[in-house]
Scaffold this motif. Structure first.
Motif, PDB file in Angstrom:
ATOM      1  N   ALA A  92       0.804  -1.299   0.217  1.00 25.89           N
ATOM      2  CA  ALA A  92      -0.086   0.062   0.062  1.00 25.89           C
ATOM      3  C   ALA A  92       0.944   1.295  -0.099  1.00 25.89           C
ATOM      4  O   ALA A  92       2.078   1.218   0.274  1.00 25.89           O
ATOM      5  CB  ALA A  92      -0.864   0.155   1.115  1.00 25.89           C
ATOM      6  N   ARG A  93       0.308   2.286  -0.462  1.00 25.07           N
ATOM      7  CA  ARG A  93       1.093   3.732  -0.478  1.00 25.07           C
ATOM      8  C   ARG A  93      -0.011   4.811  -0.014  1.00 25.07           C
ATOM      9  O   ARG A  93      -1.050   4.796  -0.592  1.00 25.07           O
ATOM     10  CB  ARG A  93       1.569   4.024  -1.803  1.00 25.07           C
ATOM     11  N   GLU A  95      -0.561   8.261  -0.628  1.00 26.45           N
ATOM     12  CA  GLU A  95      -0.205   9.070  -1.634  1.00 26.45           C
ATOM     13  C   GLU A  95       0.305  10.481  -1.342  1.00 26.45           C
ATOM     14  O   GLU A  95       1.084  11.296  -1.849  1.00 26.45           O
ATOM     15  CB  GLU A  95      -1.168   8.964  -2.772  1.00 26.45           C
ATOM     16  N   ILE A  96      -0.628  11.161  -0.435  1.00 30.84           N
ATOM     17  CA  ILE A  96      -0.281  12.405   0.066  1.00 30.84           C
ATOM     18  C   ILE A  96       0.895  12.649   0.612  1.00 30.84           C
ATOM     19  O   ILE A  96       1.931  13.500   0.211  1.00 30.84           O
ATOM     20  CB  ILE A  96      -1.702  13.008   0.910  1.00 30.84           C
ATOM     21  N   ARG A  97       1.373  11.801   1.439  1.00 27.49           N
ATOM     22  CA  ARG A  97       2.579  11.962   2.317  1.00 27.49           C
ATOM     23  C   ARG A  97       3.592  11.232   1.609  1.00 27.49           C
ATOM     24  O   ARG A  97       4.722  11.410   1.827  1.00 27.49           O
ATOM     25  CB  ARG A  97       2.322  11.042   3.530  1.00 27.49           C
ATOM     26  N   GLY A  98       3.195  10.359   0.470  1.00 32.07           N
ATOM     27  CA  GLY A  98       4.482   9.450  -0.097  1.00 32.07           C
ATOM     28  C   GLY A  98       4.860   8.424   0.694  1.00 32.07           C
ATOM     29  O   GLY A  98       6.087   7.937   0.426  1.00 32.07           O
ATOM     30  N   TYR A  99       4.181   7.791   1.522  1.00 30.91           N
ATOM     31  CA  TYR A  99       4.516   6.931   2.579  1.00 30.91           C
ATOM     32  C   TYR A  99       4.256   5.299   1.747  1.00 30.91           C
ATOM     33  O   TYR A  99       3.076   5.023   1.755  1.00 30.91           O
ATOM     34  CB  TYR A  99       4.110   6.873   3.724  1.00 30.91           C
ATOM     35  N   ASP A 100       5.129   4.332   1.688  1.00 27.65           N
ATOM     36  CA  ASP A 100       4.899   3.034   1.325  1.00 27.65           C
ATOM     37  C   ASP A 100       4.618   2.222   2.716  1.00 27.65           C
ATOM     38  O   ASP A 100       5.421   2.464   3.708  1.00 27.65           O
ATOM     39  CB  ASP A 100       6.288   2.642   0.574  1.00 27.65           C
ATOM     40  N   ILE A 101       3.919   1.443   2.541  1.00 27.44           N
ATOM     41  CA  ILE A 101       3.531   0.365   3.517  1.00 27.44           C
ATOM     42  C   ILE A 101       3.628  -0.961   3.050  1.00 27.44           C
ATOM     43  O   ILE A 101       3.007  -1.465   2.387  1.00 27.44           O
ATOM     44  CB  ILE A 101       1.832   0.530   3.943  1.00 27.44           C
ATOM     45  N   ASP A 102       4.648  -1.376   3.494  1.00 32.31           N
ATOM     46  CA  ASP A 102       4.993  -2.956   3.062  1.00 32.31           C
ATOM     47  C   ASP A 102       4.516  -3.926   3.759  1.00 32.31           C
ATOM     48  O   ASP A 102       3.962  -3.760   5.020  1.00 32.31           O
ATOM     49  CB  ASP A 102       6.573  -3.009   2.883  1.00 32.31           C
ATOM     50  N   TYR A 103       4.258  -5.094   3.178  1.00 25.80           N
ATOM     51  CA  TYR A 103       3.680  -6.276   3.810  1.00 25.80           C
ATOM     52  C   TYR A 103       4.323  -7.608   3.835  1.00 25.80           C
ATOM     53  O   TYR A 103       4.892  -7.773   2.636  1.00 25.80           O
ATOM     54  CB  TYR A 103       2.456  -6.382   2.766  1.00 25.80           C
ATOM     55  N   PRO A 156      -4.738   5.674   9.232  1.00 27.60           N
ATOM     56  CA  PRO A 156      -4.834   7.209   9.479  1.00 27.60           C
ATOM     57  C   PRO A 156      -5.253   7.916   8.202  1.00 27.60           C
ATOM     58  O   PRO A 156      -5.393   7.373   7.191  1.00 27.60           O
ATOM     59  CB  PRO A 156      -3.322   7.490   9.381  1.00 27.60           C
ATOM     60  N   LEU A 157      -5.970   9.052   8.461  1.00 29.80           N
ATOM     61  CA  LEU A 157      -6.177   9.860   7.524  1.00 29.80           C
ATOM     62  C   LEU A 157      -5.432   9.863   6.324  1.00 29.80           C
ATOM     63  O   LEU A 157      -4.153  10.214   6.193  1.00 29.80           O
ATOM     64  CB  LEU A 157      -6.375  11.515   8.085  1.00 29.80           C
ATOM     65  N   GLY A 158      -6.024   9.906   4.932  1.00 28.87           N
ATOM     66  CA  GLY A 158      -5.176   9.696   3.802  1.00 28.87           C
ATOM     67  C   GLY A 158      -5.934   9.291   2.485  1.00 28.87           C
ATOM     68  O   GLY A 158      -7.083   8.857   2.756  1.00 28.87           O
ATOM     69  N   TYR A 159      -5.129   9.190   1.472  1.00 29.46           N
ATOM     70  CA  TYR A 159      -5.522   8.878   0.189  1.00 29.46           C
ATOM     71  C   TYR A 159      -4.524   7.517  -0.224  1.00 29.46           C
ATOM     72  O   TYR A 159      -3.236   7.680  -0.325  1.00 29.46           O
ATOM     73  CB  TYR A 159      -5.475   9.744  -0.805  1.00 29.46           C
ATOM     74  N   TYR A 160      -5.182   6.236  -0.206  1.00 25.82           N
ATOM     75  CA  TYR A 160      -4.332   5.053  -0.204  1.00 25.82           C
ATOM     76  C   TYR A 160      -4.565   4.416  -1.466  1.00 25.82           C
ATOM     77  O   TYR A 160      -5.638   4.125  -2.249  1.00 25.82           O
ATOM     78  CB  TYR A 160      -4.720   4.303   0.821  1.00 25.82           C
ATOM     79  N   THR A 161      -3.503   3.903  -2.136  1.00 28.58           N
ATOM     80  CA  THR A 161      -3.521   2.941  -3.096  1.00 28.58           C
ATOM     81  C   THR A 161      -2.935   1.493  -2.803  1.00 28.58           C
ATOM     82  O   THR A 161      -1.966   1.731  -2.125  1.00 28.58           O
ATOM     83  CB  THR A 161      -2.701   3.462  -4.610  1.00 28.58           C
ATOM     84  N   VAL A 162      -3.676   0.452  -3.191  1.00 23.63           N
ATOM     85  CA  VAL A 162      -3.258  -0.860  -2.772  1.00 23.63           C
ATOM     86  C   VAL A 162      -3.088  -1.581  -3.934  1.00 23.63           C
ATOM     87  O   VAL A 162      -3.841  -1.841  -4.636  1.00 23.63           O
ATOM     88  CB  VAL A 162      -4.079  -1.444  -1.705  1.00 23.63           C
TER      89      VAL A 162
END
Length: 193
Positions: A92-93, A95-103, A156-162
């Motif tokens: 997941a990412r 997008e607003i913060r540009g943070y990658d969420i690895d799994y 958390p608050l945000g816009y996510y792509t998975v």
């Protein structure tokens, strides 16, 4: 004069950095974003891989329901697939913060029997498998974001792509491997307050 210019430049940089902090998400702008793709699927040979977010918009603190599923649509009654601990992995990412969420997915070998259409293999997104991205600088803001993600019920608050990936090999009636599959699908959702 030179000291005044340096002081002005330093204050300007601090102001710009403060205004563009990735933690400052404009909630009203976020609410205006339209999520277009909460379901995606890929078809390859005798398999359908589907990735689904049950909603386009979740409230902060609400559990986010994401899952991937594989359906067998071939001619046989069933097929055996070989995979790691789970057939489906997620990345997941925000997008607003540009943070990658690895799994993390364990590489333990497993087999699953898929019955013909109507009996999908389904795997839900599990926040317990989230790991800190080795590619981010792991700033203090990123560390806080991951902590909030892992400790809270939702995201958390945000816009996510998975992106979901189904990675497996298949065999039919005990024959040698028919082929290796790496099927991908991508969805999006947002979390508002």
């Amino acid at each position: 004069m030179k000291n005044c210019f340096l002081l002005f430049a330093l204050l300007l940089n601090l102001f710009i950095a403060g205004c563009s902090s990735p933690e400052n998400i404009n909630s009203n702008e976020l609410k205006k974003l339209e999520m277009k793709k909460t379901t995606d699927q890929t078809i390859e040979d005798d398999f359908i891989f589907r990735l689904v977010s049950e909603k386009a918009e979740y409230q902060e603190g609400e559990e986010v329901n994401l899952y991937g599923e594989i359906l067998y649509i071939g001619k046989k009654d069933e097929v055996i697939i070989h995979h790691s601990a789970s057939v489906i992995s997620f990345s997941a990412r925000e997008e607003i913060r540009g943070y990658d969420i690895d799994y993390a997915v364990s590489e333990i070998g497993a087999s699953t029997t898929l019955k013909k259409l109507g009996y999908p293999y389904r795997s839900g997104y599990d926040k317990g498998s989230v790991i800190k991205s080795p590619f981010d600088d792991n700033t203090e803001d990123y560390e806080k974001f991951i902590e909030e993600l892992l400790e809270g019920d939702g995201f958390p608050l945000g816009y996510y792509t998975v992106k979901g990936i189904a990675d497996f090999s298949a065999e039919t009636e005990g024959d040698a491997e028919k082929g290796a599959y790496k099927m991908e699908a991508t969805i999006e959702f947002k979390v508002v307050d």
